[in-house]
Design a protein around this motif. Structure first.
Motif, PDB file in Angstrom:
ATOM      1  N   SER A   1      10.476   3.959   0.775  1.00 36.81           N
ATOM      2  CA  SER A   1      11.206   5.230   0.073  1.00 36.81           C
ATOM      3  C   SER A   1      11.974   6.156   1.058  1.00 36.81           C
ATOM      4  CB  SER A   1      10.215   6.249  -0.580  1.00 36.81           C
ATOM      5  OG  SER A   1      10.872   7.300  -1.272  1.00 36.81           O
ATOM      6  N   LYS A   2      11.411   6.324   2.309  1.00 43.97           N
ATOM      7  CA  LYS A   2      12.248   7.053   3.396  1.00 43.97           C
ATOM      8  C   LYS A   2      13.372   6.270   3.910  1.00 43.97           C
ATOM      9  CE  LYS A   2       8.420   9.938   5.059  1.00 43.97           C
ATOM     10  NZ  LYS A   2       7.464  10.215   6.161  1.00 43.97           N
TER      11      LYS A   2
ATOM     12  N   ASN B   1       8.380   6.107  -7.892  1.00 45.24           N
ATOM     13  CA  ASN B   1       8.655   7.351  -7.102  1.00 45.24           C
ATOM     14  C   ASN B   1       8.544   8.909  -7.955  1.00 45.24           C
ATOM     15  OD1 ASN B   1      10.553   9.618  -6.204  1.00 45.24           O
ATOM     16  ND2 ASN B   1       9.914   8.277  -4.281  1.00 45.24           N
TER      17      ASN B   1
ATOM     18  N   ASN C   1       0.709  -1.305  -0.011  1.00 45.15           N
ATOM     19  CA  ASN C   1       0.099  -0.093   0.013  1.00 45.15           C
ATOM     20  C   ASN C   1       0.919   1.314  -0.160  1.00 45.15           C
ATOM     21  OD1 ASN C   1       0.865   0.326   2.580  1.00 45.15           O
ATOM     22  ND2 ASN C   1      -0.849  -0.937   3.655  1.00 45.15           N
ATOM     23  N   ASP C   2       0.165   2.310  -0.109  1.00 45.31           N
ATOM     24  CA  ASP C   2       0.937   3.652  -0.183  1.00 45.31           C
ATOM     25  C   ASP C   2       1.849   3.907   0.909  1.00 45.31           C
ATOM     26  OD1 ASP C   2      -0.162   4.191  -2.573  1.00 45.31           O
ATOM     27  OD2 ASP C   2      -1.846   5.450  -1.848  1.00 45.31           O
ATOM     28  N   ARG C   3       1.369   3.575   2.014  1.00 46.03           N
ATOM     29  CA  ARG C   3       1.896   3.999   3.485  1.00 46.03           C
ATOM     30  C   ARG C   3       3.269   2.988   3.495  1.00 46.03           C
ATOM     31  NH1 ARG C   3      -0.125   3.038   9.697  1.00 46.03           N
ATOM     32  NH2 ARG C   3       1.741   3.731  10.727  1.00 46.03           N
ATOM     33  N   ARG C   4       3.248   1.737   3.041  1.00 48.05           N
ATOM     34  CA  ARG C   4       4.426   1.077   3.228  1.00 48.05           C
ATOM     35  C   ARG C   4       5.512   1.455   1.983  1.00 48.05           C
ATOM     36  NH1 ARG C   4       5.690  -4.511   1.007  1.00 48.05           N
ATOM     37  NH2 ARG C   4       7.105  -5.708   2.273  1.00 48.05           N
ATOM     38  N   GLU C   5       4.853   1.884   0.775  1.00 50.25           N
ATOM     39  CA  GLU C   5       5.983   2.178  -0.064  1.00 50.25           C
ATOM     40  C   GLU C   5       6.465   3.532   0.068  1.00 50.25           C
ATOM     41  OE1 GLU C   5       5.007   3.448  -4.984  1.00 50.25           O
ATOM     42  OE2 GLU C   5       4.367   1.577  -4.099  1.00 50.25           O
ATOM     43  N   VAL C   6       5.750   4.434   1.084  1.00 49.60           N
ATOM     44  CA  VAL C   6       6.515   5.808   1.306  1.00 49.60           C
ATOM     45  C   VAL C   6       7.423   5.325   2.425  1.00 49.60           C
ATOM     46  CG1 VAL C   6       5.992   7.740   2.905  1.00 49.60           C
ATOM     47  CG2 VAL C   6       4.500   7.315   1.062  1.00 49.60           C
ATOM     48  N   GLN C   7       7.099   4.340   3.391  1.00 48.61           N
ATOM     49  CA  GLN C   7       8.264   4.064   4.351  1.00 48.61           C
ATOM     50  C   GLN C   7       9.455   3.360   3.801  1.00 48.61           C
ATOM     51  OE1 GLN C   7       5.697   0.992   6.746  1.00 48.61           O
ATOM     52  NE2 GLN C   7       5.121   2.781   8.298  1.00 48.61           N
TER      53      GLN C   7
END
Length: 235
Positions: free
Chosen positions: A40-41, A91, A32-38
């Motif tokens: 990426s960070k 990204n 999900n978007d949250r996991r992908e953002v995590q």
């Protein structure tokens, strides 16, 4: 270079030495978007700032083997190669780059800019003439008094980051945070004339080390405006 192949489901192309391309599987998973953002960070944190301290082997030009990253405790059992390929592909700011190592053909990843660790970023292209009418640095009200007095500074990073437009411009891929409060517009022509060096990264961010003390002085600010209202507060 990373290419998605719509005609070959769940496949991506990664550039190899001598401009050859290799196909990699990109197995669909629940991400999900949250996991992908995590992820990426996490990649930004390691590739830009912590590789050496975390015991990772990073090349002079900033690349780390994907296989080595996946053995790090922050990745092990949580992410796989497909996850990393997907984050690079998706990204929106194009923060990362994948390549096939020219010596051993191992898949590697690097951050395009934003480093606080020393690397020799050979992918940066020096800007030798004022070819961009707009160069902007985004900042916040709380930092403005110091910036107004001393200028922009790279802080913990090695280079000051500039965007080729303001938020909402179609040519702005990266270089501005979405919550900035002030736009600092830079007079590229004047800065170049004084010997300030500028570079452009592969994802279109303009970078400069500023003067010998790491500052891009206020004399190179053409204007400063408030993001929400457009009010000009400098000069």
């Amino acid at each position: 270079m990373l290419l998605v192949l719509p005609q070959l489901k769940n496949k991506v192309l990664v550039e190899r030495p001598n401009n050859k391309l290799q196909i990699y599987d990109c197995v669909p998973i629940e991400m999900n978007d949250r996991r992908e953002v995590q992820l990426s960070k996490l990649l930004s944190w390691l590739l830009r700032h912590r590789a050496n301290k975390e015991g990772l082997q990073i090349s002079n030009d900033g690349y780390i083997a994907v296989s080595e990253l996946l053995l790090h405790h922050s990745f092990r059992g949580k992410y796989n190669k497909s996850d990393i390929i997907r984050v690079v592909e998706n990204n929106s700011k194009k923060r990362f780059k994948l390549r096939q190592n020219p010596q051993n053909n191992i898949l590697e990843i690097k951050a395009n800019q934003g480093h606080s660790i020393d690397i020799n970023n050979t992918d940066l292209i020096q800007i030798l003439e004022p070819k961009y009418e707009t160069l902007v640095h985004g900042t916040y009200f709380k930092y403005w008094p110091k910036i107004k007095n001393a200028g922009l500074h790279h802080m913990s990073r090695k280079l000051i980051h500039l965007s080729k437009g303001i938020l909402g411009n179609s040519n702005v891929i990266s270089g501005l945070r979405r919550d900035v409060e002030l736009y600092v517009f830079i007079d590229l022509s004047a800065a170049l004339a004084d010997g300030i060096r500028f570079y452009e990264s592969e994802n279109g961010v303009v970078l400069t080390e500023g003067n010998v003390n790491g500052y891009l002085e206020p004399k190179y600010f053409s204007k400063v405006t408030v993001v929400k209202t457009g009010q000009q507060i400098y000069p």
